[in-house]
Design a protein around this motif. Structure first.
Motif, PDB file in Angstrom:
ATOM      1  N   SER A 123     -23.892 -21.791  -1.339  1.00  0.00           N
ATOM      2  CA  SER A 123     -25.149 -21.630  -0.614  1.00  0.00           C
ATOM      3  C   SER A 123     -24.939 -21.295   0.858  1.00  0.00           C
ATOM      4  O   SER A 123     -25.886 -20.876   1.531  1.00  0.00           O
ATOM      5  N   ASP A 124     -23.710 -21.453   1.372  1.00  0.00           N
ATOM      6  CA  ASP A 124     -23.445 -21.067   2.766  1.00  0.00           C
ATOM      7  C   ASP A 124     -23.258 -19.558   2.913  1.00  0.00           C
ATOM      8  O   ASP A 124     -23.055 -19.060   4.023  1.00  0.00           O
ATOM      9  N   ASN A 125     -23.318 -18.823   1.783  1.00  0.00           N
ATOM     10  CA  ASN A 125     -23.151 -17.357   1.759  1.00  0.00           C
ATOM     11  C   ASN A 125     -21.787 -16.908   2.268  1.00  0.00           C
ATOM     12  O   ASN A 125     -21.596 -15.731   2.575  1.00  0.00           O
ATOM     13  N   ARG A 126     -20.866 -17.815   2.313  1.00  0.00           N
ATOM     14  CA  ARG A 126     -19.547 -17.505   2.873  1.00  0.00           C
ATOM     15  C   ARG A 126     -18.419 -17.853   1.901  1.00  0.00           C
ATOM     16  O   ARG A 126     -17.462 -17.098   1.755  1.00  0.00           O
ATOM     17  N   THR A 127     -18.528 -19.011   1.249  1.00  0.00           N
ATOM     18  CA  THR A 127     -17.459 -19.510   0.390  1.00  0.00           C
ATOM     19  C   THR A 127     -17.623 -18.975  -1.025  1.00  0.00           C
ATOM     20  O   THR A 127     -18.620 -19.250  -1.697  1.00  0.00           O
ATOM     21  N   LEU A 128     -16.634 -18.206  -1.469  1.00  0.00           N
ATOM     22  CA  LEU A 128     -16.656 -17.596  -2.797  1.00  0.00           C
ATOM     23  C   LEU A 128     -15.488 -18.143  -3.604  1.00  0.00           C
ATOM     24  O   LEU A 128     -14.363 -18.202  -3.127  1.00  0.00           O
ATOM     25  N   ILE A 129     -15.760 -18.548  -4.840  1.00  0.00           N
ATOM     26  CA  ILE A 129     -14.704 -18.987  -5.742  1.00  0.00           C
ATOM     27  C   ILE A 129     -14.662 -18.029  -6.928  1.00  0.00           C
ATOM     28  O   ILE A 129     -15.708 -17.591  -7.421  1.00  0.00           O
ATOM     29  N   ALA A 130     -13.455 -17.655  -7.339  1.00  0.00           N
ATOM     30  CA  ALA A 130     -13.300 -16.648  -8.388  1.00  0.00           C
ATOM     31  C   ALA A 130     -12.146 -17.033  -9.298  1.00  0.00           C
ATOM     32  O   ALA A 130     -11.141 -17.589  -8.851  1.00  0.00           O
ATOM     33  N   SER A 131     -12.300 -16.713 -10.576  1.00  0.00           N
ATOM     34  CA  SER A 131     -11.242 -16.942 -11.552  1.00  0.00           C
ATOM     35  C   SER A 131     -10.759 -15.612 -12.108  1.00  0.00           C
ATOM     36  O   SER A 131     -11.560 -14.728 -12.401  1.00  0.00           O
ATOM     37  N   GLU A 132      -9.459 -15.497 -12.258  1.00  0.00           N
ATOM     38  CA  GLU A 132      -8.863 -14.297 -12.864  1.00  0.00           C
ATOM     39  C   GLU A 132      -8.057 -14.715 -14.082  1.00  0.00           C
ATOM     40  O   GLU A 132      -7.436 -15.787 -14.096  1.00  0.00           O
ATOM     41  N   VAL A 133      -8.082 -13.870 -15.122  1.00  0.00           N
ATOM     42  CA  VAL A 133      -7.462 -14.230 -16.393  1.00  0.00           C
ATOM     43  C   VAL A 133      -6.744 -13.028 -16.980  1.00  0.00           C
ATOM     44  O   VAL A 133      -7.271 -11.916 -16.992  1.00  0.00           O
ATOM     45  N   ASP A 134      -5.531 -13.256 -17.461  1.00  0.00           N
ATOM     46  CA  ASP A 134      -4.828 -12.287 -18.296  1.00  0.00           C
ATOM     47  C   ASP A 134      -5.035 -12.738 -19.739  1.00  0.00           C
ATOM     48  O   ASP A 134      -4.426 -13.702 -20.198  1.00  0.00           O
ATOM     49  N   TRP A 135      -5.918 -12.042 -20.457  1.00  0.00           N
ATOM     50  CA  TRP A 135      -6.308 -12.506 -21.780  1.00  0.00           C
ATOM     51  C   TRP A 135      -5.197 -12.326 -22.806  1.00  0.00           C
ATOM     52  O   TRP A 135      -5.243 -12.936 -23.880  1.00  0.00           O
ATOM     53  N   GLU A 136      -4.192 -11.503 -22.526  1.00  0.00           N
ATOM     54  CA  GLU A 136      -3.092 -11.340 -23.469  1.00  0.00           C
ATOM     55  C   GLU A 136      -2.124 -12.527 -23.401  1.00  0.00           C
ATOM     56  O   GLU A 136      -1.717 -13.081 -24.418  1.00  0.00           O
ATOM     57  N   SER A 137      -1.769 -12.917 -22.187  1.00  0.00           N
ATOM     58  CA  SER A 137      -0.861 -14.053 -22.026  1.00  0.00           C
ATOM     59  C   SER A 137      -1.600 -15.370 -21.865  1.00  0.00           C
ATOM     60  O   SER A 137      -0.986 -16.442 -21.871  1.00  0.00           O
ATOM     61  N   LEU A 138      -2.932 -15.305 -21.686  1.00  0.00           N
ATOM     62  CA  LEU A 138      -3.782 -16.476 -21.458  1.00  0.00           C
ATOM     63  C   LEU A 138      -3.358 -17.247 -20.209  1.00  0.00           C
ATOM     64  O   LEU A 138      -3.409 -18.472 -20.159  1.00  0.00           O
ATOM     65  N   LYS A 139      -2.940 -16.502 -19.188  1.00  0.00           N
ATOM     66  CA  LYS A 139      -2.637 -17.097 -17.897  1.00  0.00           C
ATOM     67  C   LYS A 139      -3.817 -16.891 -16.949  1.00  0.00           C
ATOM     68  O   LYS A 139      -4.475 -15.855 -16.997  1.00  0.00           O
TER      69      LYS A 139
END
Length: 245
Positions: A123-139
């Protein structure tokens, strides 16, 4: 028995036909409301081999903006607090920033190793959290960014975000080996770990007060977790060969 006007109002609402939104053929990967509930972002992968983002009036379903030309799946979208910008994540390993009204490109984050899945803007319009995934290795990896500088402030490996309760300051994550955790938001320090190992949850939703977590996974199992007692309840056990949730 005497009933109030609320019963009649609810009864009428439950009788309304669903508003079915159409436009792009293909798959819908994610939908997201703006914080004020006025707008709806729909992430598509079309049969012609390109992704797109539709922005609609949440009440009428009217199409307000269509952003096209993605070369990969558009996995998720989120708005800032006044819905003037919308962010998208895709399998190219990129988060793009768009003007909600005009559809103009405003910038991007691209320092990711894998395709970017779920994203959340605080809600501060500044802090962003993101997830990244390699679906082949499931990392997987989860990172926190400063949207004003477009710089990453931290990253943890082998953890994927499920959902965030901004008001309570917690984020639910799942690890590559099946642990489900509650962490402080935005520093991602672990608060508690749910007992046991589980088939990695693919989807998770926190209640508004951050007390309940619901997860779904590839085998199709749905569980409800109490975030205070760390106890869980099996809500749905799929039949053999069921699809993922």
């Amino acid at each position: 028995a005497v009933v109030g006007f609320e019963w009649y109002c609810l009864n009428q609402l439950c009788r309304d036909s669903p508003n079915i939104l159409t436009g792009d053929s293909g798959k819908v990967f994610d939908v997201s409301f703006s914080p004020d509930g006025r707008l709806l972002a729909c992430c598509h992968w079309s049969e012609n081999g390109s992704g797109s983002l539709q922005i609609r009036n949440a009440k009428s379903g009217a199409l307000l903006q269509s952003i096209r030309g993605f070369d990969h799946d558009v996995n998720a979208a989120c708005f800032n607090s006044d819905a003037t910008i919308v962010l998208t994540s895709d399998d190219s390993g990129r988060i793009s920033i768009w003007d909600t009204k005009t559809g103009d490109f405003k910038g991007q984050l691209d320092d990711f190793d894998y395709g970017v899945g779920k994203i959340y803007l605080a809600s501060d319009n500044r802090t962003l959290i993101a997830s990244e995934v390699d679906w082949e290795s499931l990392k997987s990896k989860t990172s926190v960014w400063d949207l004003t500088t477009l710089a990453r402030t931290m990253r943890i490996d082998q953890q994927r975000m499920l959902d965030v309760s901004d008001s309570r300051g917690i984020v639910a994550t799942t690890s590559d080996d099946g642990e489900i955790r509650l962490c402080h938001f935005p520093d991602l320090n672990v608060i508690s770990t749910f007992p046991g190992k589980h088939v990695s949850a693919d989807r998770g939703v926190l209640s508004h007060d951050g007390k309940i977590l619901v997860t779904g996974n590839q085998p199709g199992t749905v569980r409800i977790w109490n975030c205070e007692t760390l106890e869980d309840q099996l809500l749905f056990e799929p039949p053999p060969h069921a699809a993922a949730i």
